[in-house]
Design a protein around this motif. Structure first.
Motif, short mmCIF file in Angstrom:
data_model
loop_
_atom_site.label_atom_id
_atom_site.label_comp_id
_atom_site.label_asym_id
_atom_site.label_seq_id
_atom_site.Cartn_x
_atom_site.Cartn_y
_atom_site.Cartn_z
N GLU A 204 0.84 -1.22 0.00
CA GLU A 204 0.00 0.00 0.00
C GLU A 204 0.86 1.25 0.00
N ASP A 205 1.93 1.23 0.81
CA ASP A 205 2.84 2.39 0.84
C ASP A 205 3.53 2.59 -0.50
N ALA A 206 3.85 1.48 -1.17
CA ALA A 206 4.47 1.56 -2.50
C ALA A 206 3.52 2.19 -3.51
N LEU A 207 2.24 1.77 -3.46
CA LEU A 207 1.23 2.33 -4.38
C LEU A 207 1.04 3.82 -4.13
N THR A 208 1.00 4.19 -2.86
CA THR A 208 0.85 5.61 -2.50
C THR A 208 2.04 6.41 -2.99
N ALA A 209 3.24 5.88 -2.73
CA ALA A 209 4.47 6.58 -3.12
C ALA A 209 4.53 6.78 -4.63
N CYS A 210 4.17 5.75 -5.38
CA CYS A 210 4.24 5.83 -6.85
C CYS A 210 3.20 6.79 -7.40
N SER A 211 2.03 6.85 -6.78
CA SER A 211 0.99 7.76 -7.28
C SER A 211 1.32 9.21 -6.94
N GLU A 212 2.03 9.42 -5.84
CA GLU A 212 2.34 10.79 -5.41
C GLU A 212 3.59 11.34 -6.08
N ASP A 213 4.64 10.52 -6.16
CA ASP A 213 5.95 11.05 -6.56
C ASP A 213 6.38 10.63 -7.96
N GLY A 214 6.02 9.44 -8.38
CA GLY A 214 6.49 8.97 -9.68
C GLY A 214 7.95 8.57 -9.61
N TYR A 215 8.23 7.34 -9.95
CA TYR A 215 9.59 6.82 -9.91
C TYR A 215 9.95 6.21 -11.25
N GLN A 216 11.23 6.26 -11.58
CA GLN A 216 11.70 5.60 -12.80
C GLN A 216 11.94 4.11 -12.55
N VAL A 217 12.45 3.82 -11.34
CA VAL A 217 12.79 2.44 -10.98
C VAL A 217 12.32 2.15 -9.56
N ALA A 218 11.77 0.93 -9.37
CA ALA A 218 11.44 0.43 -8.03
C ALA A 218 12.09 -0.93 -7.86
N VAL A 219 12.67 -1.15 -6.67
CA VAL A 219 13.24 -2.46 -6.31
C VAL A 219 12.31 -3.01 -5.24
N MET A 220 11.59 -4.10 -5.56
CA MET A 220 10.49 -4.53 -4.71
C MET A 220 10.56 -6.01 -4.35
N ASP A 221 10.32 -6.30 -3.06
CA ASP A 221 10.26 -7.68 -2.58
C ASP A 221 9.02 -8.35 -3.16
N LEU A 222 9.16 -9.60 -3.52
CA LEU A 222 8.03 -10.35 -4.09
C LEU A 222 6.95 -10.60 -3.04
N VAL B 155 19.85 -2.25 -11.81
CA VAL B 155 19.31 -0.88 -11.71
C VAL B 155 19.81 -0.04 -12.89
N GLU B 156 21.10 -0.17 -13.23
CA GLU B 156 21.64 0.60 -14.36
C GLU B 156 20.90 0.25 -15.66
N ARG B 157 20.72 -1.06 -15.90
CA ARG B 157 20.03 -1.50 -17.12
C ARG B 157 18.56 -1.05 -17.11
N ALA B 158 17.94 -1.13 -15.91
CA ALA B 158 16.54 -0.72 -15.79
C ALA B 158 16.37 0.77 -16.10
N LEU B 159 17.31 1.58 -15.63
CA LEU B 159 17.24 3.02 -15.90
C LEU B 159 17.42 3.31 -17.39
N GLU B 160 18.34 2.59 -18.03
CA GLU B 160 18.54 2.77 -19.47
C GLU B 160 17.27 2.41 -20.23
N ARG B 161 16.65 1.28 -19.84
CA ARG B 161 15.43 0.83 -20.49
C ARG B 161 14.30 1.85 -20.26
N GLN B 162 14.23 2.37 -19.03
CA GLN B 162 13.18 3.33 -18.70
C GLN B 162 13.34 4.62 -19.50
N HIS B 163 14.59 5.09 -19.63
CA HIS B 163 14.85 6.29 -20.43
C HIS B 163 14.47 6.06 -21.89
#
Length: 199
Positions: A41-59, A119-127
């Motif tokens: 829930e905190d992740a969903l709130t954070a993403c809706s409020e701030d917007g992130y390029q990359v998230a590292v998340m536990d399954l 993370v580096e590859r994820a950022l490149e892909r996101q860009h």
């Protein structure tokens, strides 16, 4: 590679303090700004409020499975790159995470180099994804602009009392209006794309 100084904060989502600190420490050492939350829930709130390029998340999160959080985040922001992390590594869970839209999947215990490279590859892909979306939007806007210009031209051609014939250099007919067709009135009416002087 992407310059970490030009990157917004990276979201770390894990309910265990040890892994929160470890993930944040590794990423901060690489120069990234990091924000940590402990639930789906905190992740969903954070993403809706701030917007992130990359998230590292536990399954496995205490309230919502990481794959569901991932799917809901991707609905709001298709370009975000999410790296799933789990101690319960199996081929099934990896496939499930990737099907849900994860960019990558890494196992606990965390290997620093694996996380940093992911993370580096994820950022490149996101860009690239964002740039691609911008180019597609620009192309769509240009096509709409051209359609609008074409409609305006057709209207001008239709209502014009005089014959109008537009020729390219060399005598090739670029376009002509209905009045021009009437005025030329020969059995072999020249068409756009043909050579005016050959008719």
């Amino acid at each position: 590679s992407v310059d970490s100084r030009q990157v917004g904060p990276i979201l770390v989502v894990d309910d265990e303090k040890f892994f929160q600190d470890l993930l944040a420490s590794i990423l901060k050492d690489e120069g990234y700004d990091v924000r940590v939350v402990g639930s789906g829930e905190d992740a969903l709130t954070a993403c809706s409020e701030d917007g992130y390029q990359v998230a590292v998340m536990d399954l496995v999160l205490p309230d919502i499975m990481g794959t569901e959080v991932l799917a809901r985040i991707k609905e709001r922001d298709p370009d975000i790159a999410v790296i799933m992390v789990t101690a319960y590594a199996s081929m099934e869970s990896a496939i499930e995470a990737l099907k849900a839209g994860a960019y990558d999947y890494i196992k606990k215990p965390i290997v620093k180099e694996d996380l940093v490279h992911s993370v580096e590859r994820a950022l490149e892909r996101q860009h690239l994804a964002v740039r691609n979306r911008q180019l597609v939007d620009q192309l769509r806007a240009r096509i709409e602009e051209m359609k609008s210009m074409s409609r305006e031209k057709e209207e001008v051609f239709r209502i014009l009392d005089e014959g109008l014939l537009i020729m390219e250099e060399g005598g090739r007919i670029f376009d002509l209006n209905p009045k021009a067709v009437d005025l030329l009135g020969s059995p072999e009416v020249p068409l756009a794309g043909t050579d005016f002087f050959s008719t």
